[in-house]
Enzyme design. Structure first.
Site, PDB file in Angstrom:
ATOM      1  N   TYR A  45       0.833  -1.200   0.000  1.00 52.02           N
ATOM      2  CA  TYR A  45       0.000   0.000   0.000  1.00 52.02           C
ATOM      3  C   TYR A  45       0.874   1.259   0.000  1.00 52.02           C
ATOM      4  O   TYR A  45       0.555   2.239  -0.668  1.00 52.02           O
ATOM      5  CB  TYR A  45      -0.928  -0.006   1.226  1.00 52.02           C
ATOM      6  CG  TYR A  45      -1.684   1.280   1.425  1.00 52.02           C
ATOM      7  CD1 TYR A  45      -2.778   1.601   0.613  1.00 52.02           C
ATOM      8  CD2 TYR A  45      -1.312   2.188   2.410  1.00 52.02           C
ATOM      9  CE1 TYR A  45      -3.475   2.788   0.782  1.00 52.02           C
ATOM     10  CE2 TYR A  45      -2.001   3.374   2.590  1.00 52.02           C
ATOM     11  CZ  TYR A  45      -3.079   3.672   1.772  1.00 52.02           C
ATOM     12  OH  TYR A  45      -3.759   4.856   1.940  1.00 52.02           O
ATOM     13  N   GLU A  46       1.975   1.221   0.747  1.00 52.80           N
ATOM     14  CA  GLU A  46       2.878   2.367   0.834  1.00 52.80           C
ATOM     15  C   GLU A  46       3.831   2.463  -0.365  1.00 52.80           C
ATOM     16  O   GLU A  46       4.737   3.277  -0.368  1.00 52.80           O
ATOM     17  CB  GLU A  46       3.677   2.303   2.141  1.00 52.80           C
ATOM     18  CG  GLU A  46       2.822   2.533   3.359  1.00 52.80           C
ATOM     19  CD  GLU A  46       3.585   2.427   4.669  1.00 52.80           C
ATOM     20  OE1 GLU A  46       4.642   1.752   4.720  1.00 52.80           O
ATOM     21  OE2 GLU A  46       3.127   3.041   5.654  1.00 52.80           O
ATOM     22  N   VAL A 106      -5.088  -1.694   8.521  1.00 52.91           N
ATOM     23  CA  VAL A 106      -6.356  -2.422   8.443  1.00 52.91           C
ATOM     24  C   VAL A 106      -6.557  -2.806   6.979  1.00 52.91           C
ATOM     25  O   VAL A 106      -6.351  -1.990   6.076  1.00 52.91           O
ATOM     26  CB  VAL A 106      -7.535  -1.550   8.940  1.00 52.91           C
ATOM     27  CG1 VAL A 106      -8.859  -2.266   8.742  1.00 52.91           C
ATOM     28  CG2 VAL A 106      -7.337  -1.160  10.395  1.00 52.91           C
ATOM     29  N   GLY A 116      -9.645   0.776  12.505  1.00 55.19           N
ATOM     30  CA  GLY A 116      -8.394   1.490  12.748  1.00 55.19           C
ATOM     31  C   GLY A 116      -8.475   2.381  13.979  1.00 55.19           C
ATOM     32  O   GLY A 116      -7.527   2.469  14.762  1.00 55.19           O
ATOM     33  N   SER A 146      -5.189   9.545   5.628  1.00 53.80           N
ATOM     34  CA  SER A 146      -4.688   9.322   6.992  1.00 53.80           C
ATOM     35  C   SER A 146      -4.294  10.635   7.650  1.00 53.80           C
ATOM     36  O   SER A 146      -4.576  10.848   8.841  1.00 53.80           O
ATOM     37  CB  SER A 146      -3.491   8.363   6.976  1.00 53.80           C
ATOM     38  OG  SER A 146      -3.922   7.069   6.615  1.00 53.80           O
ATOM     39  N   TYR A 150      -5.894  11.822  11.177  1.00 51.40           N
ATOM     40  CA  TYR A 150      -5.114  12.073  12.390  1.00 51.40           C
ATOM     41  C   TYR A 150      -5.278  13.514  12.863  1.00 51.40           C
ATOM     42  O   TYR A 150      -5.397  13.772  14.058  1.00 51.40           O
ATOM     43  CB  TYR A 150      -3.638  11.737  12.168  1.00 51.40           C
ATOM     44  CG  TYR A 150      -3.379  10.251  12.036  1.00 51.40           C
ATOM     45  CD1 TYR A 150      -3.818   9.356  13.005  1.00 51.40           C
ATOM     46  CD2 TYR A 150      -2.684   9.738  10.945  1.00 51.40           C
ATOM     47  CE1 TYR A 150      -3.589   7.999  12.886  1.00 51.40           C
ATOM     48  CE2 TYR A 150      -2.435   8.375  10.830  1.00 51.40           C
ATOM     49  CZ  TYR A 150      -2.891   7.509  11.806  1.00 51.40           C
ATOM     50  OH  TYR A 150      -2.654   6.166  11.695  1.00 51.40           O
ATOM     51  N   ARG A 152      -7.902  15.399  12.409  1.00 53.45           N
ATOM     52  CA  ARG A 152      -9.249  15.511  12.983  1.00 53.45           C
ATOM     53  C   ARG A 152      -9.282  15.008  14.421  1.00 53.45           C
ATOM     54  O   ARG A 152     -10.076  15.461  15.235  1.00 53.45           O
ATOM     55  CB  ARG A 152     -10.270  14.704  12.158  1.00 53.45           C
ATOM     56  CG  ARG A 152     -10.848  15.429  10.987  1.00 53.45           C
ATOM     57  CD  ARG A 152     -12.101  14.757  10.426  1.00 53.45           C
ATOM     58  NE  ARG A 152     -12.115  13.309  10.419  1.00 53.45           N
ATOM     59  CZ  ARG A 152     -11.702  12.541   9.404  1.00 53.45           C
ATOM     60  NH1 ARG A 152     -11.236  13.091   8.293  1.00 53.45           N
ATOM     61  NH2 ARG A 152     -11.760  11.229   9.479  1.00 53.45           N
ATOM     62  N   GLU A 162       6.419  22.732  13.940  1.00 50.10           N
ATOM     63  CA  GLU A 162       7.625  23.037  14.712  1.00 50.10           C
ATOM     64  C   GLU A 162       8.912  22.910  13.912  1.00 50.10           C
ATOM     65  O   GLU A 162       9.993  23.145  14.440  1.00 50.10           O
ATOM     66  CB  GLU A 162       7.693  22.130  15.946  1.00 50.10           C
ATOM     67  CG  GLU A 162       6.530  22.343  16.905  1.00 50.10           C
ATOM     68  CD  GLU A 162       6.620  21.441  18.133  1.00 50.10           C
ATOM     69  OE1 GLU A 162       7.691  20.843  18.382  1.00 50.10           O
ATOM     70  OE2 GLU A 162       5.608  21.344  18.846  1.00 50.10           O
TER      71      GLU A 162
END
Length: 181
Positions: A45-46, A106, A116, A146, A150, A152, A162
């Site tokens: 997937y990545e 997932v 997830g 994603s 994250y 949210r 930063e």
């Protein structure tokens, strides 16, 4: 109309289960073969199918041996493991105990159904129980769904907020570095 038809077609392809059918539990060493398979799915997937170098035996040794390097939880629907999260504890010189989420995955047919979220909450709950101050993790810059999810939930993109950059030194470079006089 097209959206409704496509959604209807997709909905029928999704695995049917209820929220209460999802069980999150700590992984046991017998799960490592399935976890290794899920790690490969995540790598695919990545867009890094050649990435994973570890074996299920490595997972068993490193997660269930005398010197634990990680912890893992799995998501089950019925008796099928459909997702996992892998995490470990580290330490911040500024804030103390920290949990690092290495992976959360997932299977596609179980996504967008809360699996997830349940896995991530299991990590956060474990971390809060031992008084961790934060949860660190990385997300690939192209993984917009994603990133949005994250954010949210309250996570902050540290690169943007930063200016933190993540670095890595691979084994060959580590060996070269320590061999320099």
């Amino acid at each position: 109309m097209k959206c409704i038809i496509l959604y209807d077609c997709f909905r029928h392809m999704m695995t049917d289960f209820k929220d209460e059918d999802v069980k999150i539990r700590p992984a046991v060493k017998e799960d490592c073969y399935v976890i290794r398979s899920l790690i490969q799915e995540l790598a695919d997937y990545e867009k890094m199918p050649e990435g994973p170098k570890i074996t299920a035996e490595d997972l068993i040794r490193d997660g269930f041996g005398d010197n634990k390097f990680f912890y893992s939880h799995v998501a089950e629907v019925g008796s099928k493991i459909v997702g996992f999260c892998l995490f470990f504890y580290t330490y911040s010189t500024w804030e103390g105990k920290v949990v690092h989420m290495e992976d959360l995955y997932v299977q596609p047919e179980y996504r967008s159904r809360g699996v997830g979220t349940k896995l991530w909450k299991s990590i956060i709950t474990a971390a809060l129980e031992i008084n961790c101050s934060r949860c660190n993790f990385q997300v690939l810059d192209w993984n917009k769904p994603s990133i949005k999810y994250y954010k949210r939930q309250g996570a902050v993109d540290l690169s943007a907020a930063e200016g933190w950059l993540m670095f890595r030194m691979n084994r060959k470079e580590m060996e070269t570095f320590v061999s320099k006089t």
